[in-house]
Motif scaffolding. Structure first.
Motif, PDB file in Angstrom:
ATOM      1  N   GLN A   1      63.253  -1.127 -39.836  1.00 27.18           N
ATOM      2  CA  GLN A   1      63.340  -2.633 -39.969  1.00 27.18           C
ATOM      3  C   GLN A   1      62.217  -3.390 -39.432  1.00 27.18           C
ATOM      4  O   GLN A   1      61.343  -4.166 -39.572  1.00 27.18           O
TER       5      GLN A   1
ATOM      6  N   ARG B   1      74.069  -0.143 -41.005  1.00 30.87           N
ATOM      7  CA  ARG B   1      73.198  -1.013 -41.525  1.00 30.87           C
ATOM      8  C   ARG B   1      73.814  -2.248 -41.195  1.00 30.87           C
ATOM      9  O   ARG B   1      73.272  -3.315 -40.587  1.00 30.87           O
TER      10      ARG B   1
ATOM     11  N   ASP C   1      61.308  -6.281 -31.484  1.00 33.76           N
ATOM     12  CA  ASP C   1      60.823  -5.332 -32.429  1.00 33.76           C
ATOM     13  C   ASP C   1      60.001  -4.142 -31.881  1.00 33.76           C
ATOM     14  O   ASP C   1      60.274  -3.063 -32.033  1.00 33.76           O
TER      15      ASP C   1
ATOM     16  N   ARG D   1      66.928   0.896 -37.757  1.00 32.33           N
ATOM     17  CA  ARG D   1      66.580  -0.413 -37.052  1.00 32.33           C
ATOM     18  C   ARG D   1      65.094  -0.454 -36.770  1.00 32.33           C
ATOM     19  O   ARG D   1      64.441  -1.349 -36.748  1.00 32.33           O
TER      20      ARG D   1
ATOM     21  N   ARG E   1      72.662  -5.133 -38.740  1.00 34.72           N
ATOM     22  CA  ARG E   1      72.124  -6.527 -39.102  1.00 34.72           C
ATOM     23  C   ARG E   1      72.811  -7.584 -38.133  1.00 34.72           C
ATOM     24  O   ARG E   1      72.110  -8.380 -37.616  1.00 34.72           O
TER      25      ARG E   1
ATOM     26  N   ALA F   1      63.341   4.575 -45.020  1.00 40.04           N
ATOM     27  CA  ALA F   1      63.113   4.171 -43.680  1.00 40.04           C
ATOM     28  C   ALA F   1      62.839   5.312 -42.645  1.00 40.04           C
ATOM     29  O   ALA F   1      61.725   5.115 -41.874  1.00 40.04           O
TER      30      ALA F   1
ATOM     31  N   SER G   1      58.824  -2.703 -40.319  1.00 41.58           N
ATOM     32  CA  SER G   1      58.306  -3.430 -41.736  1.00 41.58           C
ATOM     33  C   SER G   1      57.987  -4.888 -41.139  1.00 41.58           C
ATOM     34  O   SER G   1      56.984  -5.372 -42.127  1.00 41.58           O
TER      35      SER G   1
END
Ligand SMILES: Nc1ncnc2c1ncn2[C@@H]1O[C@H](COP(=O)(O)OP(=O)(O)O)[C@@H](O)[C@H]1O
Ligand SMILES: [Mg+2]
Length: 574
Positions: free
Chosen positions: A312, A189, A122, A309, A193, A2, A315
C-alpha cells in the motif's frame, strides 16, 4: 499482487548482495538442521544407555558430537546475526534514500494531497517491512523448512509409516490454513486500514497543534480519535475471535496426531519394532514440528500483513510520473523568458472549468501584475505555468517551448518563486537562504538577505522556526534574489508584511525584477503601480488589461479595487 510488488522492490536491493544472501540461507537452514541432529543424537545416546549396546566408550562419540553440534548451533546463530548486520543497515539506508528521492520526484500536488507525516510513514513502513522480513520472518521460514525435511527423512529412516502419518496430518493442516487464509487476509487488511486511519488522524491533529490549543479543541480531538480507535478495536476483536476458534481446531488436530503417534509407538515398542530412543526421537520430533508449523502459519499471517501494508505504501511512492529529465522530456533552455498562455482550458473538478480558453502573452523582460478577488484563479495560473497540473486543452510555452514537454528540473532552474507561505527548513537562516543557490558564498547570501530587508546580520545562525511571518517572506525574497533566474513569480510576496516594511521591501522587489520576466500577484495594489501591465482576473477570465493609469481611467473593476484600498480622495488626485 501485493506480495510480488514488495518482493520485487526488495529483490532489487538484495540482488547486489548475492553472496551474503546465500550465506544467510545456508546458515538459517543449518540452524534448523542442528536442532534435528541434536534430537537424533539424543536418540542414539538413549539407545546406547539402555544397554543394548557396549559401555561408556560407545557414548563418547555421540556425546562429543552433541557438544560440537551445540557449539556449531551457537556459532551459526552468531553467523546469522553478523550477516544481518552486514545486510540490514546498508540496504535500509539505501532503500530510505531511494524512497526519499522517489517522493521528491513526485509532482507538487502529491504533497498537497498527502500529509507530509503520512509520506514519511510510508517510507518507515516499507523499510520496517524489509527489516522484519530479513531479520526474522525469512530466518524462521528457512529454518522451519530445513527442520521439516530433515526430521521427516530421519523419522522415515526409523519407520516410513511415521513420516507418512505426519505428512498426511500436515496436508490436512495446510489445506485448512490455505482455505481460511482469504478470510484472514480480509481481517488483516481491515486492521491495516484502521491503523493507517489512526496514524493519519494523529498526524493531522498534531500538525494543527496551535489551533487545537487556541480553540480549546483537545477534548474534541481526543473524542474524534476515539472514534477511529473504536473501529480498530472492532477489527482487532473480529480477527481475534476468528483466530480463537481456528486455533482451537488446529490444537485439536495436533492432539489427535500426537495421540495416534503415541499409540502406534507404544504398540510397536511392545513388539520390539522401535527402540526407546526411536520412541523418544519420534515423539519429540512430532512436538517440535507441530509447534514449528503452527508458529509458521501465524508467521504467514504476519508476513501477509507486512506485505499488504508495504504494498500500500509502495503504491503511493512507486507510481512513475514522467516529469523528470527522462528520455521523453527534454531540457528547456530559457533565455528571453517569454511566456505564452494559449487558449488554456483547465478544471480541478470535472464540469467546473476554471479557465475556459484564456490566452495571455508576456514578453521577455515584461513585468505583469495580476489582481483579482480571492479564488479568481491567480495562483492556479501560476501553478499551471509551473506544470503542477496538466491542462485539459491549450498550451503554455516559455520561449516557444511547451511547458508540458520540458523536464521539471530545467524548468524550475529558470524560475524563482516567492510565495505567500514559504516553507522554511528547521535549519539556520543562512542555510535557508542558501537553499536557492547552494554554491553561493556567505557574502552573497548576506547581500541577498540585506536586499530583501532582512537586517539580521548578527542573527543569521538563528533557527528558521523562530522567525515571524514577515521575516519568513523576506527569506523567500532573499532566496529569489540569490537564485537570479530569468523568470520571477511573486504570489502575494508581501502579504505578511506591515505597510512600512512592505514599502521598504518594494524597492528590493523592483530591483529583483530588473531584466526579468515578472508575474506578480498581490493585494497591495500600490506594489503594482510601476508594472508594465496589469491583468484583472475574475472567475478564470481576464476582464481588464492595461497599465495602472489606464485601468484607473477606465474606471472598471481595477478602479473599484483601488478605491476600496486607498479611498476616493486618492483616485481624484490621479
Ligand atoms: N488543489 C485544488 N483542488 C481543487 N480546487 C482548487 C485547488 N486549488 C484551488 N482550487 C480552487 O480553484 C479556484 C481558484 O483558486 P486559486 O487559484 O487559489 O485562487 P486565487 O489565487 O486567485 O485566490 C478556487 O475556487 C479554489 O477553491
Ligand atoms: Mg492565491
Amino acid at each position: 499482487m501485493a506480495k510480488e510488488q514488495c518482493s520485487q522492490f526488495f529483490l532489487a536491493f538484495l540482488r547486489k548482495r548475492k553472496t551474503l544472501i546465500c550465506l544467510y540461507v545456508v546458515l538459517a537452514a543449518w540452524v534448523g538442521l542442528f536442532g534435528v541432529f541434536n534430537a537424533y543424537l539424543l536418540k542414539v545416546l538413549i539407545d546406547r544407555l539402555s544397554g543394548s549396546l557396549g559401555g561408556f566408550r560407545d557414548l563418547i562419540a555421540p556425546l562429543l558430537i552433541l557438544l560440537v553440534n551445540s557449539e556449531f548451533h551457537n556459532m551459526s546463530w552468531r553467523g546469522i546475526n553478523l550477516v544481518c548486520l552486514k545486510l540490514i543497515p546498508p540496504i535500509k539506508s539505501e532503500m530510505t534514500r531511494d524512497l526519499f528521492d522517489r517522493a521528491h520526484q513526485k509532482p507538487y500536488p502529491f504533497f498537497q494531497k498527502r500529509l507530509s507525516g503520512a509520506i514519511a510513514q510510508d517510507v518507515a513502513i516499507i523499510t520496517d517491512a524489509f527489516e522484519r522480513t530479513i531479520g526474522n520472518i525469512g530466518i524462521r521460514f528457512i529454518r522451519g523448512g530445513a527442520q521439516l525435511i530433515a526430521s521427516l527423512i530421519l523419522m522415515g529412516s526409523i519407520h516410513l509409516g511415521y513420516s507418512l502419518l505426519f505428512l498426511s496430518w500436515m496436508f490436512c493442516f495446510a489445506t485448512v490454513s490455505v482455505l481460511v487464509s482469504k478470510k484472514v487476509r480480509a481481517y488483516s487488511r481491515e486492521i491495516a486500514r484502521t491503523q493507517s486511519e489512526i496514524s493519519g488522524q494523529i498526524v493531522d491533529s498534531f500538525s494543527a497543534a496551535k489551533e487545537v490549543k487556541l480553540f480549546g479543541g483537545a477534548a474534541a480531538e481526543s473524542n474524534r480519535l476515539d472514534r477511529f480507535l473504536k473501529r480498530w478495536r472492532y477489527a482487532y476483536k473480529q480477527k481475534g475471535s476468528f483466530f480463537l476458534k481456528f486455533y482451537l481446531l488446529q490444537g485439536c488436530s495436533i492432539t489427535c496426531l500426537i495421540f495416534a503417534m503415541t499409540f502406534l509407538l507404544i504398540k510397536q515398542h511392545l513388539v520390539g519394532l522401535v527402540t526407546t530412543g526411536d520412541f523418544v526421537y519420534i515423539l519429540s520430533s512430532t512436538f517440535l514440528l507441530t509447534e514449528m508449523i503452527w508458529a509458521n502459519t501465524e508467521l504467514i499471517d504476519q508476513f501477509n500483513e507486512q506485505m499488504g501494508r508495504c504494498a500500500q505504501s509502495l503504491s503511493h511512492l512507486l507510481k512513475v510520473e514522467n516529469e523528470n529529465c527522462l528520455e521523453n522530456l527534454k531540457e528547456g533552455i530559457v533565455k528571453k523568458g517569454e511566456i505564452s498562455f494559449e487558449s488554456i482550458v483547465f478544471s480541478y473538478k470535472p464540469d467546473h472549468p476554471l479557465f475556459e480558453g484564456e490566452s495571455l502573452r508576456i514578453a521577455g523582460g515584461e513585468k505583469v501584475g495580476i489582481v483579482g478577488r480571492s479564488g479568481a484563479g491567480k495562483s492556479t495560473l501560476i501553478h499551471l505555468l509551473l506544470g503542477f497540473y496538466s491542462l485539459d486543452k491549450g498550451r503554455i510555452t516559455i520561449d516557444g517551448q511547451d511547458v508540458a514537454s520540458i523536464c521539471r528540473e530545467s524548468l524550475y532552474q529558470s524560475v524563482a518563486v516567492v510565495s505567500q507561505n514559504p516553507a522554511l527548513f528547521q535549519r539556520s537562516l543562512l542555510e535557508n537562504i542558501r537553499f536557492s543557490n547552494q554554491m553561493a558564498s556567505d557574502e552573497k547570501v548576506l547581500e541577498a538577505a540585506r536586499l530583501a530587508g532582512l537586517d539580521l546580520q548578527d542573527a543569521l545562525d538563528i533557527n528558521a522556526s523562530e522567525l515571524s511571518g514577515g521575516e519568513r517572506q523576506r527569506v523567500a525574497i532573499a532566496r529569489a534574489i540569490l537564485k537570479n533566474a530569468p523568470i520571477l513569480i511573486l504570489d502575494e510576496p508581501t502579504s505578511q508584511l506591515d505597510a512600512i516594511t512592505e514599502y521598504e521591501v518594494k524597492a528590493s522587489l523592483y530591483r529583483l525584477m530588473e531584466g526579468k520576466t515578472t508575474i506578480a500577484i498581490t493585494h497591495y495594489l500600490s506594489t503594482l503601480s510601476e508594472m508594465d501591465r496589469i491583468i484583472v482576473l475574475d472567475q478564470g477570465k481576464i476582464i481588464e488589461e492595461g497599465t495602472h493609469v489606464d485601468l484607473l481611467r477606465k474606471n472598471g473593476k481595477y478602479a473599484d479595487l483601488w478605491k476600496a484600498q486607498v479611498g476616493n480622495s486618492f483616485l481624484v488626485t490621479q
